[in-house]
Design a protein around this motif. Sequence first.
Motif, PDB file in Angstrom:
ATOM      1  N   ASP A  12       0.726  -1.240  -0.065  1.00  0.00           N
ATOM      2  CA  ASP A  12      -0.049   0.046  -0.141  1.00  0.00           C
ATOM      3  C   ASP A  12       0.922   1.238   0.053  1.00  0.00           C
ATOM      4  OD1 ASP A  12      -3.074   0.878   0.391  1.00  0.00           O
ATOM      5  OD2 ASP A  12      -1.836   2.021   2.260  1.00  0.00           O
ATOM      6  N   CYS A  30       2.661   1.698  -3.513  1.00  0.00           N
ATOM      7  CA  CYS A  30       1.694   2.315  -4.459  1.00  0.00           C
ATOM      8  C   CYS A  30       1.366   3.696  -4.217  1.00  0.00           C
ATOM      9  CB  CYS A  30       0.227   1.577  -4.525  1.00  0.00           C
ATOM     10  SG  CYS A  30       0.587  -0.201  -5.138  1.00  0.00           S
ATOM     11  N   HIS A  31       1.469   4.131  -2.951  1.00  0.00           N
ATOM     12  CA  HIS A  31       1.162   5.460  -2.768  1.00  0.00           C
ATOM     13  C   HIS A  31       2.362   6.460  -3.120  1.00  0.00           C
ATOM     14  CE1 HIS A  31      -0.231   9.000  -0.481  1.00  0.00           C
ATOM     15  NE2 HIS A  31       1.045   9.288  -0.071  1.00  0.00           N
ATOM     16  N   ASN A  81       4.404   5.991  -5.606  1.00  0.00           N
ATOM     17  CA  ASN A  81       4.461   5.842  -6.894  1.00  0.00           C
ATOM     18  C   ASN A  81       3.256   6.506  -7.620  1.00  0.00           C
ATOM     19  OD1 ASN A  81       6.993   4.334  -7.905  1.00  0.00           O
ATOM     20  ND2 ASN A  81       6.284   3.283  -6.164  1.00  0.00           N
ATOM     21  N   TRP A 114       0.243   5.809  -7.569  1.00  0.00           N
ATOM     22  CA  TRP A 114      -0.537   4.493  -8.192  1.00  0.00           C
ATOM     23  C   TRP A 114      -1.954   4.416  -7.330  1.00  0.00           C
ATOM     24  CZ3 TRP A 114       3.709   0.235  -8.480  1.00  0.00           C
ATOM     25  CH2 TRP A 114       4.418   0.671  -9.496  1.00  0.00           C
ATOM     26  N   PRO A 156      -3.693  -0.845  -4.180  1.00  0.00           N
ATOM     27  CA  PRO A 156      -3.954  -2.306  -4.624  1.00  0.00           C
ATOM     28  C   PRO A 156      -5.296  -2.845  -4.342  1.00  0.00           C
ATOM     29  CG  PRO A 156      -2.567  -2.225  -2.805  1.00  0.00           C
ATOM     30  CD  PRO A 156      -2.900  -0.767  -3.081  1.00  0.00           C
ATOM     31  N   ILE A 198      -3.260  -3.817  -9.594  1.00  0.00           N
ATOM     32  CA  ILE A 198      -2.740  -2.617  -9.609  1.00  0.00           C
ATOM     33  C   ILE A 198      -2.877  -1.676 -10.812  1.00  0.00           C
ATOM     34  CG2 ILE A 198      -0.796  -1.018  -9.168  1.00  0.00           C
ATOM     35  CD1 ILE A 198       0.242  -3.393  -7.418  1.00  0.00           C
ATOM     36  N   ILE A 206      -0.109   1.260 -13.839  1.00  0.00           N
ATOM     37  CA  ILE A 206       1.451   0.989 -13.866  1.00  0.00           C
ATOM     38  C   ILE A 206       2.163   1.345 -15.149  1.00  0.00           C
ATOM     39  CG2 ILE A 206       3.201  -0.643 -13.525  1.00  0.00           C
ATOM     40  CD1 ILE A 206       1.482  -2.071 -11.490  1.00  0.00           C
TER      41      ILE A 206
END
Length: 466
Positions: free
Chosen positions: A398, A401-402, A404, A406, A409, A431, A434
């Motif tokens: 998590d 992803c934050h 980047n 994105w 998930p 995801i 990407i």
Amino acid sequence: MHEENKGAADGCGKIRSGAQNGAALLALMEKTGYSIVQQNGQRKFGGPPPGWKGPPPPRGCEVFVGKIPRDMYEDELVPVFERVGKIYELRLMMEFSGENRGYAFVMYTTKEEAQLAIKILNNYEIRPGKFIGVCVSLDNCRLFIGAIPKDKKKEEILNEIKKVTEGVVDVIVYPNATDKTKNRGFAFVEYESHRAAAMARRRLIPGTFQPWGHTIQVDWADPEKVVDEETMQRVKVLYVRNLMISTTEDKIKAEFNKFKPGVVERVKKLRDYAFVHFFHREDAVAAMSIMNGKCIDGASIEVTLAKPVNKESSWKQHFNGQISPSSENLLGFPNKEDDDQKSLGKPASHAVRLNGQHSPGPEVERSTYPIFPGIKLTPISMYSLKLSHFSSAVMHLDYFCHKNSWAPPEYCLYSTTSQDGKILLVYKVLISSIADDSQSYFMPEKLCTTVEDAKELAAQFTLLHL
């Protein structure tokens, strides 16, 4: 009859709870001419058999047998397994109590006999309501080395490992998915024998050997999937690795169609690898020969035949001798990265372990501290922390992803039922957005018995592919 064999059988008979069991083993030895000797927690039947000349059978001739009833012994097992071929050796793992430990290894004289045993005796009802699992057993000659500096080349890693271990055959290094000039932070070291690999594993214990001033991680590599020759002869799908992230499925299809237009049925790409499906096997084999080593979008690709997943529940041997059903054919073909990657792990004292694997991420301090009166507590976002504060792969993913930018998930839960009626679970992780704004799916090939473990394993698997 040799006195030592008689003594071993008599002794085993007493441990196994009575003269009848001992008599059964003696009768088996007299009938077959094989010896039975107990040593180091196991009992060996044969190895070699009577009149055997020459070296032992080659690798691939041994099968692993699991879910054996604890009160079943050689006098019942041997007649079952000798139906499919000549037994070179049967090793039954034993408890101090005299019961067996639920598993054994049976070595045949040829690979064909071993494959026949798997085909005929896997899921065989050896007693009413008792089904055994049979799969191939291979001595592992490969080690996983993690936490390698990503700027190191194959030759540098090979030379460093050779300085402290013997019997090195090869070092396998894979390029980074996004930067082909770097490695992925891990490598596999192939040794000439299982013994050489085991000795090397001892020498490479973290803390005792620090190449380039780094503490590395060492573990057994997950064994490669073994698919029988008959099945592989029908495969018409190619596995293509080391692709650029930006390379599209259409581009891959066009490149593989160049040597013979219209032979490719479809392409499925995930990150930096893809599966190329052909209409006919002969075209797949020809394309493999032509395309292996070719450049697509500046990346030199590796092309092999894909190994299909057994649609029936296949059985996987674990380090403790237990077996569990692996995932069914949920994706059509296995994620080859599972063969190539062993979970990058923390030292065992800190790692969260799932199915014998370490969770990814940096070493985490797991200590607790008292809250003294007067201590000021300040609200904080988890996204302002460092990776060293995370021990859970789910939280780590998590956070990743934050960082980047994105989308978070998404976890999709799937289930199947094992042969003993257990509900087994696996998560597929989605995801979106990407790199090239495409959707990416990640799903491990291992099933879990709890939702928490399934989610953690899926997060681990996803992190290893990002």
